[in-house]
Design an enzyme around this catalytic site. Structure first.
Site, mmCIF file in Angstrom:
data_model
loop_
_atom_site.group_PDB
_atom_site.id
_atom_site.type_symbol
_atom_site.label_atom_id
_atom_site.label_comp_id
_atom_site.label_asym_id
_atom_site.label_seq_id
_atom_site.Cartn_x
_atom_site.Cartn_y
_atom_site.Cartn_z
ATOM 1 N N LYS A 264 0.813 -1.211 0.000
ATOM 2 C CA LYS A 264 0.000 0.000 0.000
ATOM 3 C C LYS A 264 0.851 1.269 0.000
ATOM 4 O O LYS A 264 0.329 2.364 0.138
ATOM 5 C CB LYS A 264 -0.951 0.017 1.204
ATOM 6 N N TYR A 266 3.296 2.044 2.242
ATOM 7 C CA TYR A 266 3.811 2.464 3.546
ATOM 8 C C TYR A 266 5.292 2.133 3.700
ATOM 9 O O TYR A 266 6.053 2.899 4.299
ATOM 10 C CB TYR A 266 2.996 1.814 4.666
ATOM 11 N N GLU A 288 21.344 -1.212 6.288
ATOM 12 C CA GLU A 288 22.288 -2.157 6.872
ATOM 13 C C GLU A 288 22.184 -3.505 6.174
ATOM 14 O O GLU A 288 21.098 -3.968 5.854
ATOM 15 C CB GLU A 288 21.988 -2.296 8.377
#
Length: 480
Positions: A264, A266, A288
């Site tokens: 979506k 996010y 990382e």
């Protein structure tokens, strides 16, 4: 059946190689070879067969040969037995426990989510209070190894991330929990979507509970370091964490978007925000390592989209929304027109035709925020190197019909492109290679150096194939 042996699992009519990790009454827990651990599952015992290859249909097969017009049958000699293989080392108790999910499902708010990985929750059946405290990671892991949980269901508060082993304790806690948002300061808000900064040193228990919950959905994660965690408001959708001091300039340690809210946008919002933090700090960040398969896919999409958006802007003669230009007696000054267009805000008519915004956005008409609700107020890319914009060369090529075409030519190094997009050189090179733009071309001077030619047509093709969209973040909503 040995735990370290390779077995065949028949599923949907297909045979797949797998390791058997655990057994119970009529089911076995298997890990399919060459797949991520989140795909491990319980299968019926009858679907698991000993041996990594299916048995032959006939014990003694034969071949036919034709000699002097006659057909003869020749019996195939049996194949020699395979060379003995050294036995694979048996996994330790801690490795076996960590390889299998200790909870099959987690009840989080009004969602019941299937978990992906093992998380060392120090729970026993009947515990209703947090047993975590501020213990060391190894002590916590050792206490969680080998514990069985009735039903395989975990109950977690979606406000404070407190965890419980039974639904009764969870219901009692939900009636008393008064937390409305994560503890910390608000660093981004756009409509109903908010990013909060939580200091792991000040809110250690909250961040430890959050890390334990995130470990259910991410395999490569280190727990219980003092770090900055970011999550979203009211109903938590996801979070990412980063080290306060990173000597390798890592801008993200881990990122989690809960399964009900994936695909979506996010996750891309959190990635873009982490790079914006690095840009504001004057650093060129990178996530990382190592990256999970889903993490690599998300970051590759971000790197490719960032480069494509920048190249679109760099290689465009005129902005796409510019109206037709008419001049009398002389040719138009395209450099002046482009500069004026890039510094001019869109007209109110353009703002009205904005794309779909985020939940909770209520733009005020005729206000600067009206355009930012659709994302048009944010530039295509936040560049720390405006020199590439000034290094453009406009080449006018006459056409047979008397007209002319204007092309933009930019000569730069890969390091210049990476610096302009605020990406590491290796990340930019990896993204260009993956999307097919890193194509070798012979140098004009006959040198052996690597020369890459990228045209606007190539950029548009990649944008279409990769479904490049506008940025999710609105820089005017950052509250730092």
């Amino acid at each position: 059946m040995s735990t370290s042996a390779v077995h065949r699992v028949t599923k949907n009519g297909e045979d797949r190689k797998a390791h058997v990790l655990e057994r119970r009454a009529s089911e076995v827990f298997v890990h399919y070879l060459g797949t991520d651990k989140r795909l491990d599952e319980w299968v019926p015992t009858a679907a698991v067969h000993t041996g990594s290859s299916p048995p032959p249909t006939k014990a003694n097969s034969s071949t036919t040969s034709r000699v002097n017009g006659s057909t003869r049958k020749r019996r195939r000699s049996p194949s020699p037995p395979p060379a003995p293989q050294p036995p694979a080392p048996l996994p330790s108790a801690a490795t076996s426990a960590a390889a299998r999910r200790n909870f099959d499902k987690v009840n989080f708010g009004h969602w019941q989510i299937r978990t992906w990985y093992f998380s060392p929750y120090p729970l026993t059946d009947g515990e209703g209070e947090d047993a975590l405290g501020h213990g060391r990671t190894m002590d916590l892991f050792a206490g969680a190894v080998g514990r069985e949980h009735a039903g395989g269901v975990l109950w977690v508060c979606d406000r404070c991330f407190k965890y419980m082993a039974d639904g009764t304790s969870w219901e009692i806690h939900m009636r008393k929990c008064t937390r409305k948002h994560p503890p910390g300061r608000k660093v981004y808000q756009r409509g109903a979507h908010t990013i909060w900064e939580v200091d792991g040193a000040k809110e250690k228990l909250y961040c430890q509970n959050l890390s334990l919950f995130g470990k259910l959905f991410i395999d490569i994660k280190t727990l219980f370091f003092d770090c900055d965690n970011y999550s979203q408001r009211d109903h938590v959708l996801g979070f990412f964490s980063k080290e306060k001091i990173s000597y390798d300039d890592y801008n993200l340690a881990c990122i989690v978007v809960l399964p009900p809210y994936q695909k979506k946008g996010y996750g891309m919002l959190l990635i873009e925000f982490s790079y914006e933090l690095s840009r504001r700090a004057g650093r060129v960040g990178t996530p990382e390592r190592p990256l999970s398969d889903l993490g690599l896919r998300s970051y590759l999409a971000y790197w490719v989209s960032t480069i494509v958006r920048f190249l679109r802007q760099l290689l465009s003669t005129l902005p796409p929304d510019l109206p037709p230009i008419a001049t009398t007696g002389h040719l138009p000054d395209l450099s002046r027109v482009r500069t004026d267009a890039e510094t001019t805000t869109p007209s109110p008519q353009k703002r009205a035709k904005r794309a779909k915004g985020w939940d909770g956005e209520l733009p005020v008409p005729n206000s600067p925020d009206a355009a930012s609700a659709g994302g048009s107020a944010s530039p295509a890319v936040r560049s720390n190197t405006p020199g590439l914009q000034l290094a453009r060369t406009y080449e006018t090529v006459p056409a047979p019909d008397g007209s002319a075409a204007v092309h933009v030519v930019v000569r730069c190094a890969l390091a210049d492109l990476a610096r302009a997009t605020n990406l590491r050189v290796e990340d930019a090179a990896f993204a260009l290679n993956e999307c097919g733009l890193l194509v070798r071309r012979a140098g004009e001077d006959g040198s052996e150096g690597l020369t890459v030619a990228i045209s606007r047509e190539m950029v548009e093709q990649v944008a279409h194939e990769r479904n490049v969209k506008r940025m999710c973040i609105d820089f005017s909503k950052v509250l730092l």
